[in-house]
Design a protein around this motif. Sequence first.
Motif, PDB file in Angstrom:
ATOM      1  N   SER A  25       0.860  -1.179   0.000  1.00 38.04           N
ATOM      2  CA  SER A  25       0.000   0.000   0.000  1.00 38.04           C
ATOM      3  C   SER A  25       0.895   1.227   0.000  1.00 38.04           C
ATOM      4  N   ALA A  26       0.296   2.359  -0.186  1.00 42.39           N
ATOM      5  CA  ALA A  26       1.057   3.611  -0.129  1.00 42.39           C
ATOM      6  C   ALA A  26       1.102   4.047   1.338  1.00 42.39           C
ATOM      7  N   HIS A  27       0.465   5.124   1.676  1.00 43.56           N
ATOM      8  CA  HIS A  27       0.459   5.622   3.056  1.00 43.56           C
ATOM      9  C   HIS A  27      -0.799   5.217   3.806  1.00 43.56           C
ATOM     10  N   GLU A  28      -1.675   4.455   3.144  1.00 39.43           N
ATOM     11  CA  GLU A  28      -2.948   4.051   3.735  1.00 39.43           C
ATOM     12  C   GLU A  28      -3.371   2.724   3.122  1.00 39.43           C
ATOM     13  N   PHE A  29      -4.333   2.084   3.764  1.00 43.39           N
ATOM     14  CA  PHE A  29      -4.945   0.893   3.183  1.00 43.39           C
ATOM     15  C   PHE A  29      -6.384   0.817   3.658  1.00 43.39           C
ATOM     16  N   ILE A  30      -7.169   0.011   2.962  1.00 39.03           N
ATOM     17  CA  ILE A  30      -8.605  -0.043   3.216  1.00 39.03           C
ATOM     18  C   ILE A  30      -8.996  -1.458   3.631  1.00 39.03           C
ATOM     19  N   ILE A  31      -9.684  -1.558   4.760  1.00 34.95           N
ATOM     20  CA  ILE A  31     -10.218  -2.830   5.252  1.00 34.95           C
ATOM     21  C   ILE A  31     -11.688  -2.912   4.855  1.00 34.95           C
ATOM     22  N   ASP A  32     -12.051  -4.016   4.226  1.00 36.13           N
ATOM     23  CA  ASP A  32     -13.430  -4.222   3.782  1.00 36.13           C
ATOM     24  C   ASP A  32     -14.262  -4.781   4.936  1.00 36.13           C
ATOM     25  N   CYS A  33     -15.241  -4.023   5.380  1.00 40.44           N
ATOM     26  CA  CYS A  33     -16.121  -4.449   6.471  1.00 40.44           C
ATOM     27  C   CYS A  33     -17.506  -4.836   5.963  1.00 40.44           C
ATOM     28  N   ARG A  34     -17.724  -4.773   4.670  1.00 43.39           N
ATOM     29  CA  ARG A  34     -19.045  -5.064   4.099  1.00 43.39           C
ATOM     30  C   ARG A  34     -19.521  -6.485   4.379  1.00 43.39           C
ATOM     31  N   PRO A  35     -18.636  -7.505   4.416  1.00 45.73           N
ATOM     32  CA  PRO A  35     -19.133  -8.860   4.712  1.00 45.73           C
ATOM     33  C   PRO A  35     -19.766  -8.994   6.100  1.00 45.73           C
ATOM     34  N   PHE A  36     -19.434  -8.103   7.016  1.00 47.93           N
ATOM     35  CA  PHE A  36     -19.962  -8.179   8.381  1.00 47.93           C
ATOM     36  C   PHE A  36     -21.393  -7.660   8.473  1.00 47.93           C
ATOM     37  N   LYS A  37     -21.846  -6.979   7.441  1.00 47.55           N
ATOM     38  CA  LYS A  37     -23.195  -6.416   7.437  1.00 47.55           C
ATOM     39  C   LYS A  37     -24.252  -7.509   7.590  1.00 47.55           C
ATOM     40  N   LYS A  38     -23.968  -8.712   7.068  1.00 45.43           N
ATOM     41  CA  LYS A  38     -24.917  -9.827   7.192  1.00 45.43           C
ATOM     42  C   LYS A  38     -25.110 -10.244   8.649  1.00 45.43           C
ATOM     43  N   LEU A  39     -24.168  -9.848   9.506  1.00 47.05           N
ATOM     44  CA  LEU A  39     -24.256 -10.127  10.938  1.00 47.05           C
ATOM     45  C   LEU A  39     -24.820  -8.937  11.710  1.00 47.05           C
ATOM     46  N   ASN A  40     -25.305  -7.949  10.977  1.00 46.54           N
ATOM     47  CA  ASN A  40     -25.827  -6.709  11.557  1.00 46.54           C
ATOM     48  C   ASN A  40     -24.708  -5.861  12.180  1.00 46.54           C
ATOM     49  N   ILE A  41     -23.488  -6.021  11.671  1.00 48.82           N
ATOM     50  CA  ILE A  41     -22.349  -5.233  12.132  1.00 48.82           C
ATOM     51  C   ILE A  41     -22.011  -4.216  11.054  1.00 48.82           C
ATOM     52  N   GLU A  42     -22.125  -2.968  11.410  1.00 46.94           N
ATOM     53  CA  GLU A  42     -21.819  -1.882  10.474  1.00 46.94           C
ATOM     54  C   GLU A  42     -20.381  -1.429  10.686  1.00 46.94           C
ATOM     55  N   VAL A  43     -19.836  -0.780   9.690  1.00 48.72           N
ATOM     56  CA  VAL A  43     -18.470  -0.266   9.787  1.00 48.72           C
ATOM     57  C   VAL A  43     -18.353   0.703  10.970  1.00 48.72           C
ATOM     58  N   THR A  44     -19.396   1.450  11.262  1.00 53.39           N
ATOM     59  CA  THR A  44     -19.349   2.384  12.400  1.00 53.39           C
ATOM     60  C   THR A  44     -19.279   1.640  13.730  1.00 53.39           C
ATOM     61  N   ASP A  45     -19.843   0.440  13.793  1.00 59.40           N
ATOM     62  CA  ASP A  45     -19.735  -0.367  15.014  1.00 59.40           C
ATOM     63  C   ASP A  45     -18.281  -0.718  15.293  1.00 59.40           C
ATOM     64  N   ILE A  46     -17.545  -1.049  14.253  1.00 56.83           N
ATOM     65  CA  ILE A  46     -16.129  -1.385  14.407  1.00 56.83           C
ATOM     66  C   ILE A  46     -15.341  -0.142  14.799  1.00 56.83           C
ATOM     67  N   ALA A  47     -15.655   0.990  14.183  1.00 52.99           N
ATOM     68  CA  ALA A  47     -14.977   2.246  14.530  1.00 52.99           C
ATOM     69  C   ALA A  47     -15.246   2.615  15.998  1.00 52.99           C
ATOM     70  N   LYS A  48     -16.464   2.453  16.440  1.00 52.81           N
ATOM     71  CA  LYS A  48     -16.800   2.750  17.843  1.00 52.81           C
ATOM     72  C   LYS A  48     -16.111   1.772  18.791  1.00 52.81           C
ATOM     73  N   ARG A  49     -15.994   0.525  18.368  1.00 46.66           N
ATOM     74  CA  ARG A  49     -15.304  -0.464  19.214  1.00 46.66           C
ATOM     75  C   ARG A  49     -13.829  -0.106  19.348  1.00 46.66           C
ATOM     76  N   LEU A  50     -13.228   0.427  18.293  1.00 46.96           N
ATOM     77  CA  LEU A  50     -11.845   0.900  18.391  1.00 46.96           C
ATOM     78  C   LEU A  50     -11.716   2.009  19.428  1.00 46.96           C
TER      79      LEU A  50
END
Length: 109
Positions: A25-50
């Motif tokens: 990667s360059a100075h950043e990289f992207i983690i795909d959280c879309r597969p977790f949506k089927k578990l009712n987990i949104e990307v914002t849930d992961i951000a809040k957990r961080l």
Amino acid sequence: MNANYLKSKLEKNFTILYSGEKGRSAHEFIIDCRPFKKLNIEVTDIAKRLMDYGFHAPTVSFPVPGTIMIEPTESENLEELDRFCEAMIEIRKEIKQIEAGDLDVKDNM
């Protein structure tokens, strides 16, 4: 350098989008959280957990909806980078517990 270090530590647990030449990667990289949506987990849930682990929430849903963009500064020390990786790996373990049915889909961390 820091982005590639984090990417190498996290790619065993998360799908990384848009790796460049030789998987870097360059100075950043992207983690795909879309597969977790089927578990009712949104990307914002992961951000809040961080935030529960003491990290400022990273960029979410930009430039790709449902993803987290990790963009560490080069001034972050190895201890802090490893602490971030440990938090992300623990979050992924929690998601796996939901996938396995060991944690409730609605009532969990």
